[in-house]
Structures are given as C-alpha cells and as structure tokens.
Scaffold this motif. Sequence first.
Motif, mmCIF file in Angstrom:
data_model
loop_
_atom_site.group_PDB
_atom_site.id
_atom_site.type_symbol
_atom_site.label_atom_id
_atom_site.label_comp_id
_atom_site.label_asym_id
_atom_site.label_seq_id
_atom_site.Cartn_x
_atom_site.Cartn_y
_atom_site.Cartn_z
ATOM 1 N N MET A 17 15.150 -12.585 -13.510
ATOM 2 C CA MET A 17 16.471 -12.340 -14.110
ATOM 3 C C MET A 17 17.026 -10.994 -13.630
ATOM 4 O O MET A 17 18.216 -10.883 -13.323
ATOM 5 N N GLN A 18 16.140 -9.985 -13.583
ATOM 6 C CA GLN A 18 16.565 -8.664 -13.120
ATOM 7 C C GLN A 18 17.043 -8.738 -11.676
ATOM 8 O O GLN A 18 18.092 -8.197 -11.335
ATOM 9 N N LYS A 19 16.290 -9.411 -10.823
ATOM 10 C CA LYS A 19 16.684 -9.532 -9.407
ATOM 11 C C LYS A 19 18.013 -10.256 -9.270
ATOM 12 O O LYS A 19 18.832 -9.896 -8.413
ATOM 13 N N ASN A 20 18.250 -11.243 -10.118
ATOM 14 C CA ASN A 20 19.490 -12.018 -10.034
ATOM 15 C C ASN A 20 20.733 -11.205 -10.391
ATOM 16 O O ASN A 20 21.846 -11.619 -10.067
ATOM 17 N N LYS A 21 20.560 -10.057 -11.030
ATOM 18 C CA LYS A 21 21.711 -9.206 -11.354
ATOM 19 C C LYS A 21 22.227 -8.456 -10.128
ATOM 20 O O LYS A 21 23.318 -7.898 -10.153
ATOM 21 N N GLY A 22 21.445 -8.436 -9.058
ATOM 22 C CA GLY A 22 21.900 -7.831 -7.811
ATOM 23 C C GLY A 22 22.084 -6.329 -7.888
ATOM 24 O O GLY A 22 21.518 -5.645 -8.727
ATOM 25 N N ALA A 23 22.942 -5.827 -7.009
ATOM 26 C CA ALA A 23 23.147 -4.384 -6.855
ATOM 27 C C ALA A 23 23.780 -3.744 -8.089
ATOM 28 O O ALA A 23 23.597 -2.554 -8.329
ATOM 29 N N GLU A 24 24.531 -4.527 -8.868
ATOM 30 C CA GLU A 24 25.167 -3.962 -10.064
ATOM 31 C C GLU A 24 24.145 -3.633 -11.145
ATOM 32 O O GLU A 24 24.373 -2.771 -11.980
ATOM 33 N N GLY A 25 23.016 -4.322 -11.144
ATOM 34 C CA GLY A 25 21.975 -4.065 -12.129
ATOM 35 C C GLY A 25 22.343 -4.562 -13.509
ATOM 36 O O GLY A 25 23.290 -5.333 -13.689
ATOM 37 N N GLU A 26 21.578 -4.089 -14.470
ATOM 38 C CA GLU A 26 21.759 -4.514 -15.863
ATOM 39 C C GLU A 26 21.344 -3.371 -16.768
ATOM 40 O O GLU A 26 20.430 -2.607 -16.454
ATOM 41 N N GLN A 27 22.010 -3.263 -17.924
ATOM 42 C CA GLN A 27 21.609 -2.220 -18.856
ATOM 43 C C GLN A 27 20.271 -2.575 -19.491
ATOM 44 O O GLN A 27 19.987 -3.730 -19.759
ATOM 45 N N TRP A 28 19.435 -1.559 -19.675
ATOM 46 C CA TRP A 28 18.119 -1.730 -20.290
ATOM 47 C C TRP A 28 18.302 -1.505 -21.785
ATOM 48 O O TRP A 28 17.992 -0.465 -22.333
ATOM 49 N N ASP A 29 18.846 -2.519 -22.450
ATOM 50 C CA ASP A 29 19.283 -2.377 -23.833
ATOM 51 C C ASP A 29 18.228 -2.834 -24.832
ATOM 52 O O ASP A 29 17.185 -3.352 -24.468
ATOM 53 N N GLY A 30 18.529 -2.621 -26.085
ATOM 54 C CA GLY A 30 17.667 -3.083 -27.163
ATOM 55 C C GLY A 30 16.508 -2.172 -27.505
ATOM 56 O O GLY A 30 15.698 -2.494 -28.370
ATOM 57 N N VAL A 31 16.408 -1.028 -26.862
ATOM 58 C CA VAL A 31 15.312 -0.095 -27.135
ATOM 59 C C VAL A 31 15.622 0.638 -28.437
ATOM 60 O O VAL A 31 16.675 1.250 -28.567
ATOM 61 N N ASP A 78 25.364 1.546 -33.549
ATOM 62 C CA ASP A 78 24.701 2.791 -33.931
ATOM 63 C C ASP A 78 24.720 3.769 -32.749
ATOM 64 O O ASP A 78 24.138 3.488 -31.703
ATOM 65 N N PRO A 79 25.391 4.901 -32.900
ATOM 66 C CA PRO A 79 25.529 5.841 -31.775
ATOM 67 C C PRO A 79 24.225 6.524 -31.348
ATOM 68 O O PRO A 79 24.189 7.171 -30.304
ATOM 69 N N ARG A 80 23.158 6.373 -32.125
ATOM 70 C CA ARG A 80 21.875 7.001 -31.753
ATOM 71 C C ARG A 80 21.234 6.334 -30.542
ATOM 72 O O ARG A 80 20.434 6.946 -29.855
ATOM 73 N N TRP A 81 21.593 5.078 -30.266
ATOM 74 C CA TRP A 81 20.862 4.322 -29.253
ATOM 75 C C TRP A 81 21.611 4.275 -27.931
ATOM 76 O O TRP A 81 22.774 3.894 -27.871
ATOM 77 N N GLU A 82 20.906 4.689 -26.901
ATOM 78 C CA GLU A 82 21.444 4.727 -25.548
ATOM 79 C C GLU A 82 20.523 3.972 -24.613
ATOM 80 O O GLU A 82 19.384 3.652 -24.966
ATOM 81 N N CYS A 83 21.025 3.690 -23.433
ATOM 82 C CA CYS A 83 20.224 2.996 -22.427
ATOM 83 C C CYS A 83 20.707 3.418 -21.040
ATOM 84 O O CYS A 83 21.719 4.091 -20.902
ATOM 85 N N VAL A 84 19.956 3.035 -20.044
ATOM 86 C CA VAL A 84 20.348 3.218 -18.643
ATOM 87 C C VAL A 84 20.553 1.834 -18.045
ATOM 88 O O VAL A 84 20.173 0.834 -18.625
ATOM 89 N N ASP A 85 21.153 1.800 -16.874
ATOM 90 C CA ASP A 85 21.228 0.563 -16.103
ATOM 91 C C ASP A 85 20.230 0.674 -14.963
ATOM 92 O O ASP A 85 20.098 1.744 -14.353
ATOM 93 N N ILE A 86 19.551 -0.438 -14.684
ATOM 94 C CA ILE A 86 18.602 -0.467 -13.576
ATOM 95 C C ILE A 86 18.897 -1.669 -12.691
ATOM 96 O O ILE A 86 19.457 -2.669 -13.148
ATOM 97 N N ARG A 87 18.522 -1.544 -11.420
ATOM 98 C CA ARG A 87 18.660 -2.660 -10.487
ATOM 99 C C ARG A 87 17.330 -2.855 -9.758
ATOM 100 O O ARG A 87 16.561 -1.908 -9.566
ATOM 101 N N ALA A 88 17.092 -4.085 -9.370
ATOM 102 C CA ALA A 88 15.864 -4.415 -8.646
ATOM 103 C C ALA A 88 15.920 -3.815 -7.247
ATOM 104 O O ALA A 88 16.958 -3.839 -6.590
ATOM 105 N N VAL A 89 14.790 -3.280 -6.799
ATOM 106 C CA VAL A 89 14.666 -2.737 -5.448
ATOM 107 C C VAL A 89 13.823 -3.683 -4.593
ATOM 108 O O VAL A 89 14.242 -4.094 -3.520
ATOM 109 N N CYS A 90 12.630 -4.029 -5.071
ATOM 110 C CA CYS A 90 11.762 -4.930 -4.315
ATOM 111 C C CYS A 90 10.665 -5.481 -5.210
ATOM 112 O O CYS A 90 10.363 -4.920 -6.262
ATOM 113 N N ASP A 91 10.094 -6.586 -4.758
ATOM 114 C CA ASP A 91 8.932 -7.154 -5.423
ATOM 115 C C ASP A 91 7.720 -6.282 -5.157
ATOM 116 O O ASP A 91 7.637 -5.622 -4.117
ATOM 117 N N MET A 92 6.774 -6.312 -6.069
ATOM 118 C CA MET A 92 5.460 -5.741 -5.810
ATOM 119 C C MET A 92 4.719 -6.825 -5.025
ATOM 120 O O MET A 92 4.530 -7.928 -5.545
#
Length: 141
Positions: A17-31, A78-92
């Motif tokens: 799913m992460q790879k399918n988001k491509g170069a735009e990436g996806e927010q790492w939400d829900g933390v 809730d303003p306390r919760w933040e996240c970053v966006d990440i994009r796939a670089v390569c498979d292990m």
Amino acid sequence: MAYWLFKSEPFKWSWDMQKNKGAEGEQWDGVRNYQARNNMRAMKLGDKGFFYHSNEGLEIVGIVEVCKTAHHDSTTDDPRWECVDIRAVCDMPKPVTLKAVKANPKLANMSLVTSMRLSVQPVREDEWLEVCKMGGLLPAP
C-alpha cells in the motif's frame, strides 16, 4: 541525516500500500503516543526509515523517506497529534526478521529490541548499516 523505524500492521497499512502511494507518499497518521509523536517532530526531509510489518510477518520489508515534516494529523481534531509523510524508496531485498535482529549482538540495544511497543523509533547509524547489510541492501541508501 537521521534514521527511523515505522511499524505498521500489514492488514491496516502494508508495504505494498505504501509503495502504491508513489512519490507523493502518505501521512503516517493515527499515532497516539507522545514519544512516537516527538520522534516524528524531530524528523527532517530526506531522513530514511525502515518499514516494519508488525503483528504479522514481524520483519523489515522496505525503506522509506520522510517527504513532509511534522504537521497536524488529519485523522483527529486534537491539536496534540502530528505526523509526517513518508514515501517508499525501495524494497528490502531480503526481509529482516525480528528474530534475526534479536539474534544479532550488534543490534542488542536497538529500539526494536528494547522498546518493542513504540510505533515510531529512532535507529542509530550503525544499526541502520547492519540491518541494511543483513537485508542484502548494499550500499545502504
């Protein structure tokens, strides 16, 4: 550059799913853990991370990159919760299992071993290089 580990249950958000988001990436939400949130606040553009399948698989399956620094998590008001966006670089090339990490004395102090429940963890450079080597990813990105 800093290094990180992002844990995800594959039935909720998988490596594919992460790879399918491509170069735009996806927010790492829900933390909803302050330490994990603070780790994301410390991230900079271009920082690299391991993508780890938790609960199912228990293995590092890919490399991601921070493509947007900390911002409000859109899944909550809730303003306390933040996240970053990440994009796939390569498979292990060869997924690195939790069992293999625990068996490697060079990784005895890695957060994946010592703070197993933390969903967003720092990774030291020597740990990054060792895990990349274990996974057949040379040179390490």
